[in-house]
Design an enzyme around this catalytic site. Sequence first.
Site, PDB file in Angstrom:
ATOM      1  N   ASP A 476       0.828  -1.204   0.000  1.00  0.00           N
ATOM      2  CA  ASP A 476       0.000   0.000   0.000  1.00  0.00           C
ATOM      3  C   ASP A 476       0.864   1.257   0.000  1.00  0.00           C
ATOM      4  OD1 ASP A 476      -2.336   1.495   0.136  1.00  0.00           O
ATOM      5  OD2 ASP A 476      -3.159   0.342   1.812  1.00  0.00           O
ATOM      6  N   ASP A 546     -10.937   1.937  -3.045  1.00  0.00           N
ATOM      7  CA  ASP A 546     -11.477   1.633  -1.718  1.00  0.00           C
ATOM      8  C   ASP A 546     -13.000   1.603  -1.734  1.00  0.00           C
ATOM      9  OD1 ASP A 546      -9.155   1.200  -0.381  1.00  0.00           O
ATOM     10  OD2 ASP A 546      -8.968   3.220   0.439  1.00  0.00           O
TER      11      ASP A 546
END
Length: 727
Positions: A476, A546
């Site tokens: 990430d 997301d």
Amino acid sequence: MGIAYFEAERIFRLDTKNTSYVIGIVDKEGFVGHVYYGKRLKEADLSYLMRIAEGPRTPETNGRDRLSFYDTFPQEYPTHGIGDFRESAVRIEDANGHSAMKLTYAGHEIKKGKQPLAGLPATWGENSETLELTLKDEVLDIQVVLSYSIFEDVDAVIRSARIVNCSKETIYLTKAMSASFDMDNHDYDKIVLHGSWARERHIERTPVSYGLQGSRSLRGEGGHQEHAFTAVLEPAAGQNSGEVYGMDLVYSGNFRSLIERSQFDSLRVMTGIHPEDFRWELCPEAAFQTPEAVLVYSSEGLGGMSRCFHDLYRNHLIRGSYRDKKRPILINNWEATYFDFNTEKLLGIAREASKLGIEMLVMDDGWFGNRFDDNRALGDWEVNEEKLAGGLKYLVDEVNKLGMKFGIWFEPEMISPDSDLYRAHPDWALQIPGRTAGLARNQYVLDISREEVADYVFEKVAKVLRSANVEYVKWDMNRPLADVASAALPKERQGEIFHRYVLGVYRMQERLITEFPYLLLENCSGGGARFDAGMLYYSPQIWCSDDADAIERLTIQEGTALMYPLSTMGAHVSDCPNHTVGRVTPFETRGHVALAGTFGYELDVTKISEEERNQIPEQVAMYHKYNDLVRTGDYYRIASYRENHTHDCYMVVAKDKSEALVTFIQVARRANVHSRNIKLLGLAPEKTYRIEGEERTYLGSTLMNAGILVQEAWGDYKSRLYHVVEA
Ligand code: GLA
């Protein structure tokens, strides 16, 4: 396929199966111009397209109007400072502080195959040919080697540039774009992708206007907001017909992709590293290699362009054992638990998930250091045994005993001010001396341009991976770069940091997949801020957004699939009400939408309703039944919810046309309507097909020309799959 130089005409022609890319040399000075890019041609005598017989002609026939020549000539790699006032592709600062450059032909080589680019992601493959065209500035003694590669099986041209300082003086490169080409304007439209966090890669189509337009990032990564991909297309071009030019950049940092429409209605199309914040020292004999740009031309509309990008990326960019393999169905605990988890909770999820057929547990953020929330501990990559009682190995072994694989989350490039790492090495964070660096999500960015910093973090990550049977990593990156300065570089070289940072990330990921070749790597950046072709060289899949709401995802996945294969799009079934938008959609629809990506779950399987849980085994079976087709087939878009606000429809057709999967999503139910007629695409007209569940058969031509009838379902957000099989 082939690359040829026609000496008499001074023309290079690069022919892929259906396209030609043509470059010409003119004038005794040897200016190199763009002649043509489009449908495949057969002739060599094409230099008339550069308009050298029209005024102002070339300098050898009209020396008094040299500047007018520069300002209209379609330079293949335009330079700055001598009279082409349109956008330049390369700019330098020489030892005297001057920036002008003039490039003319110096030689060329046509080679079999394609070389890798040291330290950079690059397309690869046998059955390729490369033209290396060397241009030179005689005054500065600087060479620019333009590289063009083509592959036998895809209609793409891969370009990059290498700038070599052959002089005895140090110079600075202040701009080095990957590709530029000029074309006539036929009143084209352009497509760019825009967005934000949780709204990535929305398609915007507008007419090309005069002057500069395009997209860019100065965030140190591609970002959620804009994307390096750009298309130029005929206004009449749609999904299945019309001329489309697509351009993408194989890079994961600051970029600039632009279209410039000139006073004479020519277009200059260009992409590369954004010149702002870029200044690269080139010592004598040193060279700078730009990232690759991918150019695709299709006369079969946007769909033809997408399929070409998909084939190129699947066959010639993505590497590793998972490239051609079904990925394990994963369950990720982020939306299930956020930071509130421990070994027992994770094992509870894994136990239930394994019974339902889910194949891998991914432990997301919060397992290390003092990471009880997102304010601290990035950089402290030691397992928190308060949360993970018994340690990582115990947890992984227990998960493995359930027959499941185990994956883990890292954010290797980051450092929290509240971390042991920051307390030990405050200078490892990017920050400008004398200024307080700005925080984002309460974190700083590590100076990955420094080898010792990158090596330290790599070792920490590797140590965790060596300690247990970890088979997946989610890498990430949750904030952009700002306050960019490096304690390790002198003041003249601070302009190198952004690019060196990206090179550092590439180096770390290359080490990771080399030491752990069995690992499935998924890149991620606050959702989909690092969904780019550069990252696909290291990870076969990237977390798309997301926002896992099935309806929001229709638009995000449509934009992403414009150039990226479905096999690369991280897509999960998540809980409802959706955590981002609060929408409630049927579990079945969430499954169908996630099926167009990598497929997995992002929820607490122990907490969802019995009714939903009972659907998981069916969804698992559905994934296993269709994933080979979805991963490897040809993608066709039939209808876009983004455009029509009622329904979305796309299909994937097997390469041999023996089967296809149609996904139809009815977003908004209409009252009192007849069934909707949907014309299928991409089938073999003469083949006979059956739609699974029906008795009768249809010819492919019937399904494509007359279509199928889709009944309106009761309610919003309903979806249906149609499996079309050869009878
Ligand atoms: C990012 C990712 C999420 C999750 C969180 C963890 O936002 O996109 O999927 O991993 O970080 O902090």
